[in-house]
Design an enzyme around this catalytic site. Structure first.
Site, PDB file in Angstrom:
ATOM      1  N   GLY A  77       0.818  -1.196   0.000  1.00 14.47           N
ATOM      2  CA  GLY A  77       0.000   0.000   0.000  1.00 14.47           C
ATOM      3  C   GLY A  77       0.857   1.253   0.000  1.00 14.47           C
ATOM      4  O   GLY A  77       2.058   1.211   0.288  1.00 14.47           O
ATOM      5  N   CYS A  78       0.235   2.391  -0.308  1.00 11.59           N
ATOM      6  CA  CYS A  78       0.992   3.644  -0.411  1.00 11.59           C
ATOM      7  C   CYS A  78       1.502   4.117   0.940  1.00 11.59           C
ATOM      8  O   CYS A  78       2.688   4.455   1.080  1.00 11.59           O
ATOM      9  CB  CYS A  78       0.134   4.714  -1.086  1.00 11.59           C
ATOM     10  SG  CYS A  78      -1.512   4.935  -0.372  1.00 11.59           S
ATOM     11  N   TYR A  79       0.639   4.157   1.946  1.00  8.65           N
ATOM     12  CA  TYR A  79       1.102   4.524   3.277  1.00  8.65           C
ATOM     13  C   TYR A  79       2.166   3.550   3.801  1.00  8.65           C
ATOM     14  O   TYR A  79       3.218   3.977   4.289  1.00  8.65           O
ATOM     15  CB  TYR A  79      -0.069   4.566   4.262  1.00  8.65           C
ATOM     16  CG  TYR A  79      -0.953   5.783   4.205  1.00  8.65           C
ATOM     17  CD1 TYR A  79      -0.424   7.068   4.180  1.00  8.65           C
ATOM     18  CD2 TYR A  79      -2.342   5.650   4.231  1.00  8.65           C
ATOM     19  CE1 TYR A  79      -1.248   8.187   4.166  1.00  8.65           C
ATOM     20  CE2 TYR A  79      -3.175   6.755   4.215  1.00  8.65           C
ATOM     21  CZ  TYR A  79      -2.621   8.027   4.181  1.00  8.65           C
ATOM     22  OH  TYR A  79      -3.448   9.130   4.174  1.00  8.65           O
ATOM     23  N   THR A 113       4.302   1.778   2.264  1.00  2.00           N
ATOM     24  CA  THR A 113       5.579   1.957   1.583  1.00  2.00           C
ATOM     25  C   THR A 113       6.380   3.074   2.229  1.00  2.00           C
ATOM     26  O   THR A 113       7.568   2.921   2.536  1.00  2.00           O
ATOM     27  CB  THR A 113       5.356   2.265   0.093  1.00  2.00           C
ATOM     28  OG1 THR A 113       4.762   1.131  -0.545  1.00  2.00           O
ATOM     29  CG2 THR A 113       6.677   2.583  -0.611  1.00  2.00           C
ATOM     30  N   GLU A 119       6.611  10.568  -1.127  1.00  2.37           N
ATOM     31  CA  GLU A 119       6.486   9.724  -2.315  1.00  2.37           C
ATOM     32  C   GLU A 119       5.213  10.122  -3.029  1.00  2.37           C
ATOM     33  O   GLU A 119       4.343  10.787  -2.461  1.00  2.37           O
ATOM     34  CB  GLU A 119       6.429   8.232  -1.928  1.00  2.37           C
ATOM     35  CG  GLU A 119       5.127   7.883  -1.221  1.00  2.37           C
ATOM     36  CD  GLU A 119       4.988   6.424  -0.837  1.00  2.37           C
ATOM     37  OE1 GLU A 119       6.020   5.767  -0.606  1.00  2.37           O
ATOM     38  OE2 GLU A 119       3.837   5.942  -0.751  1.00  2.37           O
TER      39      GLU A 119
END
Length: 342
Positions: free
Chosen positions: A148-150, A152, A308
């Site tokens: 997931g983005c968070y 990462t 990011e």
């Protein structure tokens, strides 16, 4: 050429995959699926791809994906598990951008995603697709669960410290803020311009479904359980994540800056900035870069700042990075573009 298919190509991660694949020197897009948009040209939905992607959307069936070497799933959580077993059985490799195969404990996944998992046997086979941690396993994987983005941003910001064993793992704090595209493309009052614009708010402070994924990944890095307080926030921007991490060193003698610089020296997509820098989301917009800065405000306290792009390094770019590793390509292939500024 690697023949690629995308299941669920109508959302933000799907169109980001299309944008990145259009510039990839070693791939050929042969199929893109959507039940709701079948028969419609991709360029009709995404005019930015006019003259670049000439395919039309088709039904998501194994028959329509049979010519692929790899299939990306850019679908809502719970969708991939219904089709992935058939695709793997056909000898096609899979990179799933949803959360279906990230969490190893099935009961925990079912609790946080409020549904039954229909392919639990594949969870143990799935390789967690964080290249900076799992590069060797990704190379041999048939099924990659893209982070997931968070998670990462949090894991990359803590990885050097956890692997060196130099911080207290019982009380880590992560404040993370994401642009509205992180909520997906579906209609949602909270992400309307008049609601999200000129506004900043926290959500999920009592518990967020990325928490178990984050704690699982951090524990793998540390070799022991890790406790983290994770609080996500909504930023009034379209794309980008800014995560602030607070940790306590076991010894004030640790040179954290040197530790990070050495740890990420050969990583193509992690950029450790000079001491006391302040990374900005706009410096990673549209790129696969993760930028990190270290601060030492007092005593043993360390503050780590991480930025990011939630759609690129936080999703589709990372998925493409995994594909490059799986097929023995240059890891930078299709991902060497700089951020978009302004």
């Amino acid at each position: 050429m690697i023949k690629v298919g995308i299941v669920g190509g109508t959302g933000y991660t799907g169109v980001e995959l299309l944008r990145l694949l259009a510039g990839h020197p070693n791939t050929e897009l042969v199929a893109i699926t959507s039940r709701s948009e079948k028969g419609k040209p991709v360029s009709a939905l995404f005019p930015n791809l006019r003259g670049i992607v000439d395919l039309a959307f088709t039904e998501p069936t194994v028959a329509n994906l049979k010519d692929c070497d790899v299939v990306f799933f850019a679908t809502p959580h719970g969708v991939a598990q219904s089709l992935v077993p058939e695709i793997l059985a056909a000898g096609i490799r899979v990179i799933d951008l949803s959360a279906d195969f990230r969490i190893r404990e099935i009961d925990i996944w079912e609790k946080w995603y409020a549904q039954d998992h229909t392919a639990p046997d594949l969870v143990a086979e799935a390789v967690y697709g964080l290249p900076e941690f799992n590069r060797d396993a990704i190379a041999d994987a048939n099924l990659v669960a893209c982070p997931g983005c968070y998670p990462t941003s949090v894991q990359l910001g803590l990885k050097p410290l956890l692997e060196a064993g130099v911080i207290d793992v019982s009380d880590i704090i992560a404040n993370s803020a994401s642009g509205v595209s992180g909520a997906g493309k579906q209609a949602n009052v909270a992400t309307l311009l008049s609601e999200a614009g000129d506004n900043f708010k926290a959500y999920g402070a009592s518990g967020h479904r990325h928490q178990p994924e984050i704690e699982q990944g951090l524990a793998d890095m540390a070799g022991e359980p890790v406790t983290i307080t994770f609080v996500p926030h909504l930023l009034p921007i379209i794309r980008g994540i800014h995560t602030t991490l607070y940790v306590d060193l076991k010894s004030s003698d640790t040179d954290v800056q040197a530790l990070f610089e050495e740890h990420y020296l050969n990583e193509p997509f992690v950029d450790v900035l000079e001491p006391n820098s302040y990374p900005e989301t706009r410096t990673v917009r549209g790129s696969n870069q993760c930028r990190i800065a270290i601060h030492r405000p007092h005593g043993n306290k360390v503050v780590i700042l991480v930025v990011e792009d939630n759609l690129t390094k936080g999703a589709s770019g990372q998925a493409l990075q995994c594909m490059n590793i799986m097929f023995g390509l240059d890891e930078n292939a299709g991902l060497a573009m700089p951020a978009l500024m302004p």
